[in-house]
Design a protein around this motif. Structure first.
Motif, PDB file in Angstrom:
ATOM      1  N   ASN A 111       7.099 -13.041  -1.528  1.00  0.00           N
ATOM      2  CA  ASN A 111       5.858 -13.625  -0.874  1.00  0.00           C
ATOM      3  C   ASN A 111       5.251 -14.490  -1.884  1.00  0.00           C
ATOM      4  OD1 ASN A 111       3.597 -12.736   0.698  1.00  0.00           O
ATOM      5  ND2 ASN A 111       4.988 -11.278   1.271  1.00  0.00           N
ATOM      6  N   LEU A 139      -0.531 -10.485   4.619  1.00  0.00           N
ATOM      7  CA  LEU A 139       0.786 -10.681   4.325  1.00  0.00           C
ATOM      8  C   LEU A 139       1.344 -10.990   5.627  1.00  0.00           C
ATOM      9  CD1 LEU A 139       1.762  -8.269   1.425  1.00  0.00           C
ATOM     10  CD2 LEU A 139       0.624 -10.367   1.499  1.00  0.00           C
ATOM     11  N   ALA A 198       0.568  -8.182  -4.946  1.00  0.00           N
ATOM     12  CA  ALA A 198       1.825  -7.507  -4.918  1.00  0.00           C
ATOM     13  C   ALA A 198       1.902  -6.094  -5.284  1.00  0.00           C
ATOM     14  CB  ALA A 198       2.736  -8.049  -6.161  1.00  0.00           C
ATOM     15  N   THR A 226       3.244  -4.654  -1.569  1.00  0.00           N
ATOM     16  CA  THR A 226       4.587  -5.198  -1.290  1.00  0.00           C
ATOM     17  C   THR A 226       5.378  -4.222  -2.135  1.00  0.00           C
ATOM     18  OG1 THR A 226       4.777  -6.587  -3.389  1.00  0.00           O
ATOM     19  CG2 THR A 226       3.635  -7.594  -1.694  1.00  0.00           C
ATOM     20  N   ALA A 250       9.973  -6.716  -3.844  1.00  0.00           N
ATOM     21  CA  ALA A 250       9.549  -7.853  -3.663  1.00  0.00           C
ATOM     22  C   ALA A 250       8.771  -8.077  -5.194  1.00  0.00           C
ATOM     23  CB  ALA A 250       8.353  -7.694  -2.812  1.00  0.00           C
TER      24      ALA A 250
END
Lengths: 244, 244
Positions: B227, A64, B142, B146, B150
Motif C-alpha cells: 500500500n 484502503l 499500516a 494491513t 504488507a
DNA sequence: CGGTAAATTGACCTGGGTCAATAAATGTGG
DNA sequence: CCACATTTATTGACCCAGGTCAATTTACCG
C-alpha cells in the motif's frame, strides 16, 4: 462576533496580545457547515485550503483498496484541519463530519502573514503540531503493542478528555458520539470486537452504558489497562518569543 | 566547516538565503557522538535540548510496562529530534542510536531566534513537521489495517527511501541496518513473524537477501502489497513567505 | 409505524503470537 | 588468526486473540 476557537483552545497556555488575537480571529471569519457523514476534503483531491473546526466533531481517515478504513484522528473545536496541504498538493487524508459541524476555511496564504508578523504565533503553531504528533504516537503505540481491551479503554479516555468541561475538569460521564464501527476504525479493530470489549469492561464494572452515554466507573483501572498518559500536565512553552 | 544537514535535506525544496543558511549552520555547530544502542534521551527525562541527526541512523521508541517496545520512527541525517520538548517538560519518547551516529544538540531557545528573524524558516519547520506527521499516519494505517506481509514490505520500502543516493535516485539494493526485532518493533510484529514474512517475500522472488543486504527484485509488486504511497512527489511549498 | 442504522451475540476460523531448539553471523580478547 | 561468547536469524509445533459470518435485537427517524 470576533472569536477564535483556536485562541480559546490555547488561551490556557498563553496570553495573546490584541494583535495576535486579531490575526487568529481573521482565520475564522468565514464559516461553512459540515453535516454528519459529509466529506469536507477527499484524500488525493487538489487542495490549498485549511480549516479550523469551530463546532462539532469531525474525523480524518484513509480508505484502503480493500475498503477498510483507518481513522487517523478525531477533530474537536479549535483543531486545525488539513495542514498537510502546507506541503502536499493533494490531500493526504479525507476529512468528514462525525456529527454536524462547522468549519472555518482559510487560504494557505493566510499563514504567510501570520508567520511573518507574529513569530510567537508561528512558534505556537509548531507547539500545537507537536501536541498532535504526540497524540498520534500514543495511538501508534496502542495499535502496535497493546490488546484490544487496552485500545478500547484508551479511546474511551481519549473521548473523555476531548469533552473536558470549560473549567478543564474532565467528566466521568459523557456522550460517546461515535459508533462502534468508528471506534474500531480508529483503533484497528472490528466493530464486533469493539462491542465485545465494551461488554467486558461493562461486566467488570469499569464502565456503564446507557443509550450512547458512557460513564467511567473506575478511571484508575481504565487508565492502567489503557496505558494512559495524561498529556495535559507538564506543558512548558517557556521558549516562545515575546508576543507582538 | 560550515554545513547543515538539515539545510542539505531541504535544499531540494527551496533556495536558502545566506542569512537563513547561517542560522541553520549555527544549529549544528556542536556535535556529540552516539554509539549503537546508546540512549541519547530517555522517555520521561527532563529535557530542553533538541538535536539534529547529522550522521548515522537512530530511532525513537516507547517502552511499555510489559517490556514490549514500539519504535515510533527511524531517524536519518538531517532529521530533527526531540521536538516534543517544545511542548513537554519531559521527553515523550526515548531516542537511541541504531548504528553509530553523530547528533548536533542545540537549545530550545535557539528556535526563538530563528522564528523571530526568519519567518520562512519557521514556515519550513512547519512544513517538515507535516511531512513527519504524514509519515506517522502512513504507519498508523499500516499498523491498524494491513497484514504482516504488507507491513514488512512497507518497512523495506521505507528504508529503501531513506537510502536514496545523493542524486535522489532510490537504489534497489541496500544494507538494512536493522535487526528483525527492530523491524518488528517498528511495525507491531514479533521478530519471528518478521522473519517468516521475509522468507515469504524471498520465496516469491520479490526480494533477495545476503548478509543484511536486501535487494528489491520487484518493486512494483512490493509497492502494491505494501500500500505504498511515495511522498516525494506532489510537494508544493508555494505558500512560503519570502526569505530574509 | 415502517424502515434503516447501530448494537449484540454465537459459532467458527485464522493470522500472528509463543516457546523452544538450532544455526549462522558478529564480536572479543589474546 | 583462532576459540569462545553473544547476538541475530531461522524453523517447527502449537495456541489464542481477534476476525468473519450470520442472525437478532434495539435505537433512531421521518
Amino acid at each position: 462576533m470576533s472569536t477564535s476557537c483556536f485562541a480559546d483552545r490555547i488561551g490556557d497556555l498563553i496570553d495573546l496580545t490584541p494583535a495576535e488575537r486579531r490575526s487568529l480571529v481573521r482565520l475564522e471569519e468565514r464559516s461553512r457547515p459540515l453535516k454528519r457523514g459529509a466529506v469536507l476534503v477527499r484524500e488525493n483531491d487538489l487542495q490549498n485550503e485549511l480549516f479550523i473546526l469551530t463546532r462539532g466533531t469531525a474525523m480524518s481517515y484513509v480508505l484502503l483498496d480493500d475498503g477498510s478504513r483507518q481513522i487517523l484522528r478525531f477533530l474537536f473545536p479549535g483543531d486545525m484541519v488539513g495542514f498537510s496541504s502546507l506541503v502536499y498538493q493533494r490531500a493526504t487524508e479525507t476529512i468528514a463530519g462525525v456529527g454536524d459541524c462547522v468549519v472555518a476555511p482559510f487560504e494557505r496564504g493566510a499563514l504567510t502573514g501570520i508567520v511573518t508578523e507574529h513569530p510567537r504565533l508561528s512558534a505556537l503553531l509548531m507547539a500545537t503540531n507537536q501536541m498532535e504528533r504526540v497524540a498520534l504516537t500514543d495511538r501508534l503505540v496502542a495499535l502496535g503493542r497493546t490488546s484490544a481491551k487496552a485500545r478500547v479503554a484508551a479511546i474511551l479516555l481519549e473521548i473523555r478528555d476531548s469533552r473536558r468541561a470549560a473549567d478543564g475538569a474532565p467528566e466521568a460521564s459523557f456522550v460517546l458520539g461515535l459508533t462502534q464501527e468508528e471506534m474500531g476504525d480508529a483503533v484497528g479493530l472490528t466493530a464486533v470486537h469493539v462491542n465485545r470489549m465494551l461488554r467486558q469492561l461493562d461486566d467488570e464494572r469499569l464502565i456503564a452504558r446507557e443509550n450512547g452515554r458512557v460513564t467511567l466507573l473506575n478511571e484508575a483501572a481504565l487508565a492502567r489497562i489503557a496505558n494512559y498518559i495524561g498529556r495535559f500536565n507538564g506543558i512548558d512553552l517557556g521558549w516562545l518569543p515575546a508576543g507582538r
